[in-house]
Design an enzyme around this catalytic site. Structure first.
Site, PDB file in Angstrom:
ATOM      1  N   GLU A   1     109.924 -45.495 -76.278  1.00 26.86           N
ATOM      2  CA  GLU A   1     110.385 -44.530 -77.300  1.00 26.86           C
ATOM      3  C   GLU A   1     109.540 -44.631 -78.572  1.00 26.86           C
ATOM      4  OE1 GLU A   1     113.369 -42.272 -77.628  1.00 26.86           O
ATOM      5  OE2 GLU A   1     113.467 -42.345 -75.454  1.00 26.86           O
TER       6      GLU A   1
ATOM      7  N   ASP B   1     118.725 -36.225 -70.067  1.00 28.46           N
ATOM      8  CA  ASP B   1     118.420 -37.671 -70.141  1.00 28.46           C
ATOM      9  C   ASP B   1     119.031 -38.219 -71.423  1.00 28.46           C
ATOM     10  OD1 ASP B   1     117.284 -40.186 -69.455  1.00 28.46           O
ATOM     11  OD2 ASP B   1     115.643 -39.831 -70.849  1.00 28.46           O
ATOM     12  N   SER B   2     119.152 -39.533 -71.458  1.00 24.22           N
ATOM     13  CA  SER B   2     119.655 -40.184 -72.666  1.00 24.22           C
ATOM     14  C   SER B   2     118.669 -40.031 -73.823  1.00 24.22           C
ATOM     15  CB  SER B   2     119.904 -41.660 -72.386  1.00 24.22           C
ATOM     16  OG  SER B   2     118.715 -42.254 -71.911  1.00 24.22           O
TER      17      SER B   2
ATOM     18  N   TYR C   1     121.462 -45.700 -73.032  1.00 23.90           N
ATOM     19  CA  TYR C   1     122.621 -45.727 -72.142  1.00 23.90           C
ATOM     20  C   TYR C   1     122.602 -47.009 -71.294  1.00 23.90           C
ATOM     21  CZ  TYR C   1     123.862 -40.718 -72.730  1.00 23.90           C
ATOM     22  OH  TYR C   1     124.271 -39.493 -73.200  1.00 23.90           O
ATOM     23  N   GLY C   2     121.400 -47.517 -71.071  1.00 26.54           N
ATOM     24  CA  GLY C   2     121.216 -48.589 -70.088  1.00 26.54           C
ATOM     25  C   GLY C   2     121.905 -49.893 -70.419  1.00 26.54           C
TER      26      GLY C   2
ATOM     27  N   CYS D   1     118.300 -39.018 -66.018  1.00 26.93           N
ATOM     28  CA  CYS D   1     118.567 -40.389 -66.467  1.00 26.93           C
ATOM     29  C   CYS D   1     119.045 -41.230 -65.277  1.00 26.93           C
ATOM     30  CB  CYS D   1     119.654 -40.346 -67.537  1.00 26.93           C
ATOM     31  SG  CYS D   1     120.142 -41.961 -68.149  1.00 26.93           S
ATOM     32  N   ASN D   2     118.323 -42.299 -64.994  1.00 27.98           N
ATOM     33  CA  ASN D   2     118.708 -43.159 -63.866  1.00 27.98           C
ATOM     34  C   ASN D   2     120.062 -43.802 -64.088  1.00 27.98           C
ATOM     35  OD1 ASN D   2     116.132 -43.858 -61.929  1.00 27.98           O
ATOM     36  ND2 ASN D   2     115.531 -43.203 -63.969  1.00 27.98           N
ATOM     37  N   THR D   3     120.315 -44.254 -65.318  1.00 28.58           N
ATOM     38  CA  THR D   3     121.580 -44.939 -65.591  1.00 28.58           C
ATOM     39  C   THR D   3     122.749 -43.979 -65.363  1.00 28.58           C
ATOM     40  OG1 THR D   3     120.408 -46.248 -67.246  1.00 28.58           O
ATOM     41  CG2 THR D   3     122.809 -46.346 -67.277  1.00 28.58           C
TER      42      THR D   3
ATOM     43  N   CYS E   1     113.794 -46.099 -63.906  1.00 35.30           N
ATOM     44  CA  CYS E   1     114.215 -45.732 -65.254  1.00 35.30           C
ATOM     45  C   CYS E   1     113.212 -44.711 -65.766  1.00 35.30           C
ATOM     46  CB  CYS E   1     114.221 -46.968 -66.157  1.00 35.30           C
ATOM     47  SG  CYS E   1     114.552 -46.586 -67.894  1.00 35.30           S
ATOM     48  N   THR E   2     113.728 -43.680 -66.404  1.00 38.86           N
ATOM     49  CA  THR E   2     112.874 -42.579 -66.847  1.00 38.86           C
ATOM     50  C   THR E   2     111.743 -43.001 -67.775  1.00 38.86           C
ATOM     51  OG1 THR E   2     114.445 -42.278 -68.636  1.00 38.86           O
ATOM     52  CG2 THR E   2     114.644 -40.807 -66.744  1.00 38.86           C
ATOM     53  N   HIS E   3     111.940 -44.097 -68.492  1.00 35.44           N
ATOM     54  CA  HIS E   3     110.959 -44.478 -69.503  1.00 35.44           C
ATOM     55  C   HIS E   3     109.795 -45.278 -68.941  1.00 35.44           C
ATOM     56  CE1 HIS E   3     114.117 -43.092 -72.044  1.00 35.44           C
ATOM     57  NE2 HIS E   3     113.415 -43.316 -73.135  1.00 35.44           N
TER      58      HIS E   3
HETATM   59  N1  DGL Z   1     117.237 -42.794 -69.415  1.00 34.86           N
HETATM   60  C1  DGL Z   1     117.591 -44.143 -69.099  1.00 34.86           C
HETATM   61  C2  DGL Z   1     117.403 -44.389 -67.618  1.00 34.86           C
HETATM   62  O1  DGL Z   1     116.659 -43.702 -66.962  1.00 34.86           O
HETATM   63  C3  DGL Z   1     116.766 -45.129 -69.866  1.00 34.86           C
HETATM   64  C4  DGL Z   1     117.035 -45.147 -71.330  1.00 34.86           C
HETATM   65  C5  DGL Z   1     118.400 -45.638 -71.672  1.00 34.86           C
HETATM   66  O2  DGL Z   1     118.733 -46.812 -71.468  1.00 34.86           O
HETATM   67  O3  DGL Z   1     119.154 -44.808 -72.162  1.00 34.86           O
HETATM   68  O4  DGL Z   1     118.011 -45.282 -67.086  1.00 34.86           O
END
Ligand code: DGL
Length: 276
Positions: free
Chosen positions: A156, A13-14, A45-46, A76-78, A189-191
């Site tokens: 975060e 993940d990011s 990353y998003g 990570c979804n992105t 999104c993971t968060h």
């Molecule tokens: N991990 C990213 C996601 O799931 C979210 C955090 C980011 O923007 O890096 O899209």
């Protein structure tokens, strides 16, 4: 190159949000061990372009491959939304699973006829991967998307049950709910899962929140069996390893919120993705 089925599973993940996916993987696959990599130095990353996300994600996944993992989960979804083909090509023959397809499946299981509201990062929304994944399964379903960029830094920071988080949730969700009453909200999104109770308080308990963690864990379990990669030795799995590109102390401290289990400080290592 042969990988042993005793090898760990890589999870990328990011940042720390992917620990929500690792939590589901650990629950579903208690005999496996995991190497988690969070690119905490370069999060988010998003908000970045597809090219940048792809370059970062490929570097990160290569660092996991060097640890001889047998399969890589792109939590990570992105990165799943914009970089999956590049990741599959870079890592072959190591299998790669993203979270977008399992997330789409989870949303349709909750509300087969929609509408589905997808909450995700700007990059995921812009790329339209969830839209395509849902419509590939059912072209009739109405999908609305909402980018919620403030959720990531709030999570975060561990500000999940906080007035700032409630304000952000109202800001993003009230306009959306004025337009459509979704059959479910997909946390793309993971968060976002750690903000679930705060989001639920705004949308109301009658609209279910779904995420890709459990369905991704199912997909991983099925792929391990299909490829003959599941651990069979019966020996105790190796301890899980956590890698971060920055702020290892923070991952040990705040990561617990996402993982739902303590992360011992000595199990978190600093990695540099740009070196050789
Ligand atoms: N991990 C990213 C996601 O799931 C979210 C955090 C980011 O923007 O890096 O899209």
């Amino acid at each position: 190159l042969t990988v042993s089925n005793e090898a760990p599973i890589g999870v990328f993940d990011s940042g720390m949000g992917g620990l929500t996916v690792m939590r589901a993987l650990m629950a579903r696959l208690p005999d496996e061990s995991f190497v988690y990599l969070g690119d905490t130095a370069r999060l988010p990353y998003g908000t970045k372009s597809g090219d940048t996300v792809t370059r970062y994600a490929v570097q990160a996944a290569r660092a996991l491959a060097k640890r001889r993992v047998k399969l890589i989960v792109i939590a990570c979804n992105t990165a799943s939304a914009v970089a999956l083909p590049a990741l599959e090509a870079a890592l072959a023959p190591v299998p790669v699973i993203g979270v977008v397809e399992p997330g789409a499946a989870a949303a349709l299981a909750a509300t087969p006829n929609g509408p589905i509201a997808v909450l995700a990062t700007e990059g995921t929304v812009r790329g339209g991967a969830y839209l395509r994944a849902i419509h590939a399964r059912n072209p009739e379903v109405q999908v609305v998307q909402q980018a919620c960029p403030l959720f990531v830094p709030l999570a975060e920071e561990g500000l999940i049950d906080h007035e700032l988080a409630r304000g952000a949730a109202r800001h993003y969700l009230e306009p959306l709910l004025a337009d459509v009453k979704p059959g479910c909200i997909l946390l793309g999104c993971t968060h976002y899962p750690v903000l679930g109770p705060t989001i639920a308080a705004v949308v109301g308990r009658d609209i279910p929140l779904v995420d890709s963690a459990a369905t991704t864990a199912e997909a991983v379990a099925a792929l391990l069996v299909e490829r003959g990669l599941a651990r069979t030795s019966g020996a105790k799995p190796l301890p899980n390893v956590f890698l971060a590109t920055d702020a290892v102390e923070r991952m040990a401290r705040v990561g617990e919120i996402f993982l739902g289990a303590a992360i011992p400080a000595q199990s978190v290592e600093l990695v540099d993705l740009q070196e050789g």
